[in-house]
Design an enzyme around this catalytic site. Structure first.
Site, PDB file in Angstrom:
ATOM      1  N   ASP A 171      46.824   5.658  -5.948  1.00  0.00           N
ATOM      2  CA  ASP A 171      47.811   6.460  -5.231  1.00  0.00           C
ATOM      3  C   ASP A 171      47.828   7.863  -5.849  1.00  0.00           C
ATOM      4  OD1 ASP A 171      50.143   7.671  -4.281  1.00  0.00           O
ATOM      5  OD2 ASP A 171      51.265   5.781  -4.226  1.00  0.00           O
ATOM      6  N   HIS A 172      47.407   8.850  -5.054  1.00  0.00           N
ATOM      7  CA  HIS A 172      47.244  10.214  -5.597  1.00  0.00           C
ATOM      8  C   HIS A 172      48.586  10.870  -5.935  1.00  0.00           C
ATOM      9  CE1 HIS A 172      44.990  13.535  -6.820  1.00  0.00           C
ATOM     10  NE2 HIS A 172      44.100  13.597  -5.856  1.00  0.00           N
TER      11      HIS A 172
END
Ligand code: CAO
Length: 316
Positions: free
Chosen positions: A288-289
């Site tokens: 998850d950036h």
């Protein structure tokens, strides 16, 4: 919440799972439902559904436009050939809704890498042979050590070194979990299920292999309890027994990363002087950036590869 409070919440459209109970043992009362409604109306609190809608929209006033999707294509397939309509299984419907939310809501990126597991695979095969020879008298009789069990231990070591991979988003904060519960995707006749190995950091390879075998069997028999499927802090999806090179697994929210594993193959690897035949395991890490940066993901994969290459590194 009591049936009357549930009814009251239903009438108002209040999601009870988002209301904090002030009663005995966290019971939700009428007053809690009213207070929740007031805070939503005043804008002090947002329901998850509204937050999800807003997150799916471009920032207000930012000059963006609505998603503006065209309707889903409606085709009369029977016009083109014989067809049969079958309802999807309950598991497929539930997992589908979860996968869709996770795919849309999470700005996910996948890094691919390879780990040299030549020595580890030799050790695994030797361990199984040794265990078979000990026969029924041994404490691990009948247990087959799997590559997935080693992967779980290697991931625990990497999660300890890079704790943000073992976290979850909570508004603007991160919850760092100090437990290591590892979910693993299991293919069942009814669809995908994710049983969880609890406290994998405290268990040995034999115990993990045995528990995994039992949980996978329960999953296939449709006998997993909700407790056996909850609480994961990280998930591994292994297609190693089937095949393939790489894939892009979808994160199992509220986790922030997932490791996909495919089938290992012997490949020529340059050792500086010559090509050597090495057993290489393809790894695909989706992250998850919002929580993790590309550099951290690359480091996580490199470290994971180093451990799988030589487990003594866990001791360093
Ligand atoms: N490379 C090469 N061979 C591998 C391997 C790998 N990475 N991983 C497993 N294998 C081999 C095993 O050694 C075993 O070989 P033998 O029978 O000769 O000993 C064989 O493949 C079968 O393994 P398995 O898949 O039964 O066992 P596992 O421990 O690897 O996996 C489980 C267990 C439950 C994860 C698996 O059965 C399963 O369901 N996999 C599918 C998961 C899935 O659907 N993921 C996608 C989710 S996204 O839709």
């Amino acid at each position: 919440a009591s049936p009357s409070v549930r009814k009251f919440a239903r009438e108002l459209g209040v999601p009870l799972n988002e209301v904090k109970g002030s009663g005995l043992k966290g019971r939700i009362t009428d007053t809690d439902v009213e207070a929740f409604t007031r805070s939503v109306m005043s804008g002090a609190v947002q329901t998850l559904a509204i937050a999800a809608q807003q997150a799916a929209r471009p920032a207000a006033g930012g000059g963006g436009s609505e998603l503006g999707l065209i309707p889903w294509p409606k085709v009369d397939f029977a016009k083109f050939g014989p067809v049969e309509r079958k309802e999807m299984s309950r598991i497929k419907k539930i997992s589908g809704a979860n996968l869709l939310r996770n795919a849309i809501m999470i700005p996910a990126v996948t890094n691919h890498d390879d780990a040299d597991i030549t020595d580890l695979e030799a050790f695994r095969v030797a361990t199984n042979l040794e265990n078979e020879k000990t026969g029924k008298a041994g404490i691990h009789a009948g247990v087959k050590v799997t590559m997935l069990a080693f992967l779980i231990k290697a991931c625990v070591a990497a999660l300890k070194k890079y704790p943000e991979f073992n976290s979850s988003l909570d508004g603007d904060a991160l919850i760092y979990k100090q437990y290591y519960h590892i979910g693993f995707a299991a293919d069942t006749p009814n669809g995908l299920m994710v049983p969880v190995i609890k406290d994998a950091d405290k268990k040995g390879i034999f115990q993990i292999s045995q528990e995994m075998g039992e949980l996978a069997q329960k999953a296939r028999d449709g006998k997993l309890s909700p407790a056996e499927m909850s609480g994961a802090s990280f998930t591994i999806s292994s297609l190693g027994g089937i095949g393939g090179r790489y894939f892009t697994p979808i994160i199992n929210a509220p986790e922030v990363a997932i490791l996909g594993v495919c089938r290992s193959t012997i490949e020529p690897v340059w050792d500086g002087k010559a090509f050597q035949p090495r057993l290489m395991l393809p790894l695909s890490l989706t992250w998850d950036h919002r929580v993790i940066d590309g550099a951290a993901a690359a480091r996580f994969n490199v470290y994971l590869g180093q451990i799988l290459g030589d487990f003594r590194r866990v001791l360093l």
